[in-house]
Design a protein around this motif. Structure first.
Motif, PDB file in Angstrom:
ATOM      1  N   THR A  73       1.917 -14.379   2.429  1.00 52.21           N
ATOM      2  CA  THR A  73       2.607 -14.525   3.701  1.00 52.21           C
ATOM      3  C   THR A  73       4.002 -13.940   3.548  1.00 52.21           C
ATOM      4  O   THR A  73       4.697 -14.201   2.566  1.00 52.21           O
ATOM      5  CB  THR A  73       2.686 -16.001   4.122  1.00 52.21           C
ATOM      6  N   LEU A  74       4.391 -13.131   4.513  1.00 50.12           N
ATOM      7  CA  LEU A  74       5.686 -12.444   4.483  1.00 50.12           C
ATOM      8  C   LEU A  74       6.478 -12.798   5.725  1.00 50.12           C
ATOM      9  O   LEU A  74       5.923 -12.916   6.809  1.00 50.12           O
ATOM     10  CB  LEU A  74       5.484 -10.925   4.441  1.00 50.12           C
ATOM     11  N   VAL A  75       7.788 -12.922   5.566  1.00 48.30           N
ATOM     12  CA  VAL A  75       8.659 -13.171   6.707  1.00 48.30           C
ATOM     13  C   VAL A  75       9.550 -11.970   6.997  1.00 48.30           C
ATOM     14  O   VAL A  75      10.066 -11.836   8.091  1.00 48.30           O
ATOM     15  CB  VAL A  75       9.534 -14.421   6.502  1.00 48.30           C
ATOM     16  N   LYS A  76       9.749 -11.103   6.038  1.00 49.44           N
ATOM     17  CA  LYS A  76      10.570  -9.905   6.200  1.00 49.44           C
ATOM     18  C   LYS A  76       9.703  -8.676   6.020  1.00 49.44           C
ATOM     19  O   LYS A  76       8.737  -8.692   5.255  1.00 49.44           O
ATOM     20  CB  LYS A  76      11.707  -9.867   5.170  1.00 49.44           C
ATOM     21  N   ARG A  77      10.079  -7.581   6.671  1.00 47.58           N
ATOM     22  CA  ARG A  77       9.352  -6.319   6.529  1.00 47.58           C
ATOM     23  C   ARG A  77       9.578  -5.773   5.124  1.00 47.58           C
ATOM     24  O   ARG A  77      10.691  -5.771   4.621  1.00 47.58           O
ATOM     25  CB  ARG A  77       9.858  -5.325   7.572  1.00 47.58           C
ATOM     26  N   VAL A  78       8.495  -5.314   4.499  1.00 47.67           N
ATOM     27  CA  VAL A  78       8.566  -4.823   3.121  1.00 47.67           C
ATOM     28  C   VAL A  78       8.061  -3.382   3.073  1.00 47.67           C
ATOM     29  O   VAL A  78       7.492  -2.878   4.038  1.00 47.67           O
ATOM     30  CB  VAL A  78       7.731  -5.710   2.165  1.00 47.67           C
ATOM     31  N   GLY A  79       8.240  -2.752   1.940  1.00 42.68           N
ATOM     32  CA  GLY A  79       7.774  -1.385   1.749  1.00 42.68           C
ATOM     33  C   GLY A  79       6.251  -1.319   1.708  1.00 42.68           C
ATOM     34  O   GLY A  79       5.561  -2.330   1.559  1.00 42.68           O
ATOM     35  N   ALA A  80       5.735  -0.111   1.804  1.00 50.45           N
ATOM     36  CA  ALA A  80       4.289   0.090   1.855  1.00 50.45           C
ATOM     37  C   ALA A  80       3.555  -0.441   0.624  1.00 50.45           C
ATOM     38  O   ALA A  80       2.484  -1.038   0.758  1.00 50.45           O
ATOM     39  CB  ALA A  80       3.980   1.564   2.076  1.00 50.45           C
ATOM     40  N   PRO A  81       4.074  -0.254  -0.615  1.00 50.84           N
ATOM     41  CA  PRO A  81       3.339  -0.795  -1.774  1.00 50.84           C
ATOM     42  C   PRO A  81       3.214  -2.325  -1.743  1.00 50.84           C
ATOM     43  O   PRO A  81       2.158  -2.867  -2.066  1.00 50.84           O
ATOM     44  CB  PRO A  81       4.176  -0.347  -2.964  1.00 50.84           C
ATOM     45  N   LEU A  82       4.274  -3.018  -1.323  1.00 50.44           N
ATOM     46  CA  LEU A  82       4.214  -4.485  -1.238  1.00 50.44           C
ATOM     47  C   LEU A  82       3.346  -4.934  -0.057  1.00 50.44           C
ATOM     48  O   LEU A  82       2.660  -5.951  -0.140  1.00 50.44           O
ATOM     49  CB  LEU A  82       5.616  -5.066  -1.108  1.00 50.44           C
ATOM     50  N   ALA A  83       3.364  -4.167   1.017  1.00 55.20           N
ATOM     51  CA  ALA A  83       2.533  -4.502   2.176  1.00 55.20           C
ATOM     52  C   ALA A  83       1.056  -4.376   1.829  1.00 55.20           C
ATOM     53  O   ALA A  83       0.227  -5.153   2.300  1.00 55.20           O
ATOM     54  CB  ALA A  83       2.887  -3.606   3.355  1.00 55.20           C
ATOM     55  N   ALA A  84       0.716  -3.408   0.995  1.00 51.52           N
ATOM     56  CA  ALA A  84      -0.685  -3.226   0.583  1.00 51.52           C
ATOM     57  C   ALA A  84      -1.172  -4.413  -0.238  1.00 51.52           C
ATOM     58  O   ALA A  84      -2.357  -4.770  -0.191  1.00 51.52           O
ATOM     59  CB  ALA A  84      -0.828  -1.932  -0.202  1.00 51.52           C
ATOM     60  N   VAL A  85      -0.277  -5.035  -0.993  1.00 53.11           N
ATOM     61  CA  VAL A  85      -0.639  -6.202  -1.808  1.00 53.11           C
ATOM     62  C   VAL A  85      -0.801  -7.442  -0.929  1.00 53.11           C
ATOM     63  O   VAL A  85      -1.626  -8.304  -1.216  1.00 53.11           O
ATOM     64  CB  VAL A  85       0.434  -6.430  -2.898  1.00 53.11           C
TER      65      VAL A  85
END
Length: 133
Positions: A73-85
């Motif tokens: 679960t994410l609350v802040k926008r992250v980079g593409a590599p972290l979003a893929a995880v």
């Protein structure tokens, strides 16, 4: 002082969709939820509904459904590599035959030969006779 993008508990679904880069803005994610293009475990959701680890999401984007499993679960926008995880993509591959019948936008009307080729790809045989409406 840096703020970690990961949340320990549930997160709003529109915020999570924006954080994993499925939508360009959070308001676009909210609009998709309102339009009924987002389903959580098979049910339509509102933008404020929460998402937790293990949930299955079906998002209709550009006429196709994407199936995702929430891994973080994410609350802040992250980079593409972290979003893929953060999201496991279980979308089945698109049918190449169905995509072959599509034409480029602005290409005009198909010629007679192109139309017959498209009909053959879609499984409709052309008998040379004109059909009456």
């Amino acid at each position: 002082m840096s703020v970690e993008p990961w949340a320990s508990g549930p997160v709003r679904i529109d915020s999570w969709l924006w954080a994993v880069r499925l939508f360009k803005t959070r308001s676009a994610a909210t609009t998709a939820c309102r339009a009924g293009h987002v389903r959580l475990n098979g049910d339509r959701v509102k933008a404020a509904q929460t998402v937790k680890i293990g949930d299955e999401l079906r998002i209709r984007i550009s006429g196709f459904d994407r199936i995702l499993i929430v891994r973080q679960t994410l609350v802040k926008r992250v980079g593409a590599p972290l979003a893929a995880v953060a999201a496991e993509d279980r979308t089945p591959p698109r049918d190449p035959v169905a995509a072959a019948g599509l034409r480029d936008r602005g290409a005009g009307r198909p010629t007679k030969r192109e139309r017959r080729d498209i009909d053959r790809l879609r499984g409709r045989e052309h008998d040379g006779q004109r059909t009456e409406w």
